[in-house]
Design an enzyme around this catalytic site. Sequence first.
Site, PDB file in Angstrom:
ATOM      1  N   HIS A  43      -7.563   0.759  -6.118  1.00 61.52           N
ATOM      2  CA  HIS A  43      -7.765   0.029  -4.859  1.00 61.52           C
ATOM      3  C   HIS A  43      -8.545  -1.258  -5.170  1.00 61.52           C
ATOM      4  O   HIS A  43      -9.708  -1.411  -4.802  1.00 61.52           O
ATOM      5  CB  HIS A  43      -8.547   0.926  -3.881  1.00 61.52           C
TER       6      HIS A  43
ATOM      7  N   CYS B 204     -16.224   2.777   1.431  1.00 60.04           N
ATOM      8  CA  CYS B 204     -15.073   1.900   1.691  1.00 60.04           C
ATOM      9  C   CYS B 204     -14.532   2.073   3.102  1.00 60.04           C
ATOM     10  O   CYS B 204     -13.866   1.184   3.614  1.00 60.04           O
ATOM     11  CB  CYS B 204     -13.991   2.163   0.658  1.00 60.04           C
TER      12      CYS B 204
ATOM     13  N   GLN C 231     -10.412  -3.539  -2.555  1.00 56.61           N
ATOM     14  CA  GLN C 231     -11.614  -2.894  -2.013  1.00 56.61           C
ATOM     15  C   GLN C 231     -12.841  -3.225  -2.863  1.00 56.61           C
ATOM     16  O   GLN C 231     -13.894  -3.596  -2.349  1.00 56.61           O
ATOM     17  CB  GLN C 231     -11.413  -1.370  -1.973  1.00 56.61           C
TER      18      GLN C 231
ATOM     19  N   ARG D 120     -13.956  -7.264   3.247  1.00 55.48           N
ATOM     20  CA  ARG D 120     -12.561  -7.054   2.862  1.00 55.48           C
ATOM     21  C   ARG D 120     -11.734  -8.280   3.194  1.00 55.48           C
ATOM     22  O   ARG D 120     -10.863  -8.698   2.443  1.00 55.48           O
ATOM     23  CB  ARG D 120     -11.957  -5.837   3.600  1.00 55.48           C
TER      24      ARG D 120
ATOM     25  N   ASP E 277     -16.953   8.089  -0.879  1.00 54.14           N
ATOM     26  CA  ASP E 277     -15.645   7.912  -0.237  1.00 54.14           C
ATOM     27  C   ASP E 277     -15.232   9.294   0.281  1.00 54.14           C
ATOM     28  O   ASP E 277     -15.883  10.306  -0.036  1.00 54.14           O
ATOM     29  CB  ASP E 277     -14.643   7.365  -1.274  1.00 54.14           C
TER      30      ASP E 277
ATOM     31  N   ARG F 285       0.869  -1.195   0.000  1.00 53.85           N
ATOM     32  CA  ARG F 285       0.000   0.000   0.000  1.00 53.85           C
ATOM     33  C   ARG F 285       0.895   1.231   0.000  1.00 53.85           C
ATOM     34  O   ARG F 285       1.795   1.344   0.839  1.00 53.85           O
ATOM     35  CB  ARG F 285      -0.902   0.039   1.236  1.00 53.85           C
TER      36      ARG F 285
HETATM   37  N1   CP Z   1     -11.090   0.743   2.979  1.00 53.33           N
HETATM   38  C1   CP Z   1      -9.797   0.698   3.335  1.00 53.33           C
HETATM   39  O1   CP Z   1      -8.900   0.438   2.534  1.00 53.33           O
HETATM   40  O2   CP Z   1      -9.589   0.953   4.655  1.00 53.33           O
HETATM   41  P1   CP Z   1      -8.167   1.136   5.360  1.00 53.33           P
HETATM   42  O3   CP Z   1      -7.578   2.418   4.844  1.00 53.33           O
HETATM   43  O4   CP Z   1      -8.488   1.182   6.824  1.00 53.33           O
HETATM   44  O5   CP Z   1      -7.304  -0.046   4.999  1.00 53.33           O
HETATM   45  N1  NVA Z   2      -9.685   7.257  -1.381  1.00 53.99           N
HETATM   46  C1  NVA Z   2      -9.243   6.913  -0.051  1.00 53.99           C
HETATM   47  C2  NVA Z   2      -9.511   5.466   0.220  1.00 53.99           C
HETATM   48  C3  NVA Z   2      -9.139   4.998   1.583  1.00 53.99           C
HETATM   49  C4  NVA Z   2      -9.418   3.570   1.806  1.00 53.99           C
HETATM   50  C5  NVA Z   2      -7.767   7.223   0.095  1.00 53.99           C
HETATM   51  O1  NVA Z   2      -6.995   6.949  -0.833  1.00 53.99           O
HETATM   52  O2  NVA Z   2      -7.380   7.781   1.124  1.00 53.99           O
END
Ligand code: CP
Ligand code: NVA
Length: 319
Positions: free
Chosen positions: A135, A272, A138, A300, A231, A108
Amino acid sequence: MAVNLKGRSLLTLKHYSKAEILFLIDLADRVKAQRRAGEVHQRFRGKTIALLFEKLSTRTRCAFETAFGEEGGYPVFLSSNDIHLGGKETVEDTARVLGRMFDAIEFRGFAQEMVDALATHSGVPVYNGLTDLYHPTQVLADLQTLREATGGLAGKSITYVGDGRNNVARSLMIACAKVGTHFSVAAPDSLQPDRDTVLEAKNYAEESGAEIIISADPAEVLPKSDAVYTDVWVSMGEETKSAERVALLTPYRVTADLMKRTGKASTIFLHCLPAVRGNEVTSEVMDGPQSRIWDQAENRKHTIKAVMLATILAPTELG
Ligand code: CP
Ligand code: NVA
């Protein structure tokens, strides 16, 4: 032809066919049922995964760590403070080393090029746990949740309201277009998905029968939606944009009134998470009867377990 994903990485769902995506969601349903029934499986016994995180995470980290661990495997969490990735050592060299020690790698972070390079040079399956662009894990959970709530995917519809050019919106558009779920975005002009991704999605949609609609006006795309999705207005790494986003996106806040504009009481609400309550969505909607966000968060884990099982093991070992 039977689906065999052994050895594959998941960098973006662009690389997966409709049959492969549905295979993963079916497998996620199976592992969810197994866990509900209290079955214990040890399909990752003797295996290890490296979990690399440049950005913060609650759900993704916990899903990877618990899903791998409860199958008897050993997950190793490594933040940017712990390893040399992209600092003194090139990402290619780190990938080569990790590939010698681990059966799979999750990443990530910011740059999609980083997760792509890990996949190219490690020789093991690599999973994108979120980048600035995509993502994918997700949206597998999102589709599993939509199917649980509505009984299907093809011909159902998701309307995404808010920052339509972020990683989640872009990934959802790709996945929906592949599996035949209609996908609409309601976002101000400057926050609509980029033209190339829209064209690519429309290309996939020609085969699946999905309709892809981009609009600045929620009233145009909300009617009859099976799911309303939003989101955060400010994704990780974009914190300087905060004031600008609040000004642009306040008219796109998901409120009880906005939910009513679908004209259907059965429309579900998805996010999400993490959510900024009162910004992109009100607490009334998050905690209301149409919300499926906790199922979505739980899924998830099941979808990530399915991805790891399908790509680390042979089809005959899936159980
Ligand atoms: N939805 C999601 O990716 O959550 P986190 O940022 O907590 O991993
Ligand atoms: N769009 C958000 C998603 C988090 C799970 C981000 O990238 O912060």
